[in-house]
Design an enzyme around this catalytic site. Structure first.
Site: not given
Length: 439
Positions: A329-330
């Site tokens: 994520e990210c």
């Protein structure tokens, strides 16, 4: 017994909500009360400060991304083991996005759903009686909520305090406290908000100073009395926010990878999963006896050279991906890509498990709620399933590469579905932070 609660909110951002919330939490904990903190909205950093101030876990409440049942479950867990819940709002009290009634992302939605009175923090610098007009507007803007009182922040002098208090008396709103300007109490910040609790070396000294200042300036008994009974929406069965990607999950956890929502981890554990932390910055590989790997967001751009040189981590990650799922994520997504360009413009080779190339040298803020519909089966769910979440990053995509997208994403403002993220074999990633399965 379910604890009473209240919401610390403000008419706008940068009014002092976080510092006053932390000061109240620590000051009341020092009195011997069992405090629990909660944070409205998609914020990874503030709950860790709440946990440090109270000595108990904190979590997020997000009216846009979460169902009433999930909100009630999180609030209920917090209130079940506490004497008092002090929740912190996000942005301005009524700031929201288009959504169903009660599910707009506004902090006021949380106060209305759970029955918690609001204590309004008002930065009174540059004004006096006019602050009461702002408070009066907040009192009447949304009939679902009740403003129990105000705490004045950045008061210049005793005369200034008296003038502001005169205005509040005129509208019948109690002043629960008044804090003077005190620059030394400001917590350090960086590009995604406060420097994280675990990185603030003098955190407990700062929390003690905040508690001293709040205890001296705020009527703590009046704050306790302002709290209201917690009203929990019922749920037929426990809610699992996100499906667990495995039964034994290797999760990166250090200064580069730290953005995991407490409610997500709690949901995985409640579903029977075991979380096994490892540190890429310490050149640790994901443990081979795990059946899934999760690379959270964080600040890999601040550690890009060190991560690029973490040979055991990189080799172990690539070996893991040969047979088992990995999701980033990210910041985790950036590390799974081919290259990451840091703020100085230096390009660092990353894992190369996805074809995306990202840059922190080309900074552009990406912020907002998202609804993602998965394009294929993977760690986040099955093809066609929808998730709610958000993006908040300054990195840009230099090249998306040849990988197909993870999901088609929309925002609450009517945007057309757009491809987002990447997937290749058992590896997936995106800048999208998942909060819950969409209702």
């Amino acid at each position: 017994m379910t604890a009473h609660g209240l919401l610390i909110a403000a008419p706008r951002s940068s009014s002092g909500k976080t510092t006053i919330t932390l000061g109240l939490q620590r000051a009341l904990t020092r009195r011997g009360l069992v405090l629990r903190g909660l944070k409205c909205g998609p914020d990874y950093i503030d709950p860790a400060f709440h946990a440090a101030a109270t000595g108990a876990p904190s979590a997020n409440l997000d009216s846009f991304a979460m169902s009433d049942a999930l909100l009630g479950q999180i609030a209920g867990h917090a209130a079940a083991g506490a004497d008092l819940v002090i929740a912190e709002g996000s942005m301005g009290l009524f700031d929201a996005v288009p959504g169903l009634a009660g599910h707009t992302g506004a902090s006021a939605d949380i106060a209305a759903l759970l029955g918690w009175p609001v204590v309004l923090v008002i930065d009174v610098s540059g004004q006096a009686q006019s602050a009461a007009a702002i408070a009066l507007g907040c009192q009447h803007y949304d009939p679902r909520i009740r403003i129990a009182g105000v705490i004045l922040n950045k008061v210049a002098s005793e005369r200034h305090r008296r003038l502001v208090a005169q205005g509040m008396a005129k509208i019948g709103l109690p002043v629960l406290g008044a804090l003077p300007r005190e620059a030394s109490l400001i917590l350090p910040e960086r590009h995604l908000g406060l420097v994280q609790a675990g990185e603030t070396a003098d955190l407990h000294a700062r929390l003690e100073a905040l508690a001293d200042a709040v205890a001296a300036a705020v009527d703590l008994d009046a704050v306790i009395a302002a709290a209201g009974a917690t009203r929990l929406p019922g749920a037929a069965a426990p809610v699992t926010p996100l499906p667990a990607p495995g039964r034994r999950i290797a999760i990166a956890r250090d200064a580069a990878f730290s953005f995991v929502y407490p409610h997500v981890e709690a949901g995985w554990i409640a579903a029977g999963a075991e979380l096994v932390p490892f540190s890429p910055l310490a050149d640790e590989a994901p443990p081979g006896d795990c059946d899934a790997c999760w690379l959270p967001g964080g600040y890999p751009e601040l550690h890009a050279g060190r991560l690029a040189g973490a040979s055991r981590f990189m080799a172990g990650l690539r070996a893991f991906a040969e047979t088992k799922p990995i999701h980033g994520e990210c910041g985790g997504y950036m590390v799974l890509g081919r290259t990451l360009v840091d703020a100085e413009g230096i390009s660092h080779a990353m894992a190369g498990l996805l074809s995306v190339e990202t840059s922190f040298a080309r900074r552009k803020m990406n912020l907002g709620y998202r609804r993602a519909v998965l394009e294929a089966n993977g760690p986040l769910g099955r093809a066609g399933e929808a998730l709610t979440g958000h993006e908040f990053h300054y990195a840009t995509v230099v090249s998306q590469g040849e990988d197909p997208p993870l999901a088609m994403v929309t925002d609450p403002h009517g945007s057309a579905p757009a491809p987002a993220g990447s997937r290749r074999g058992s590896v997936t990633g995106s800048f999208f932070h998942a909060i819950a399965v969409a209702g």
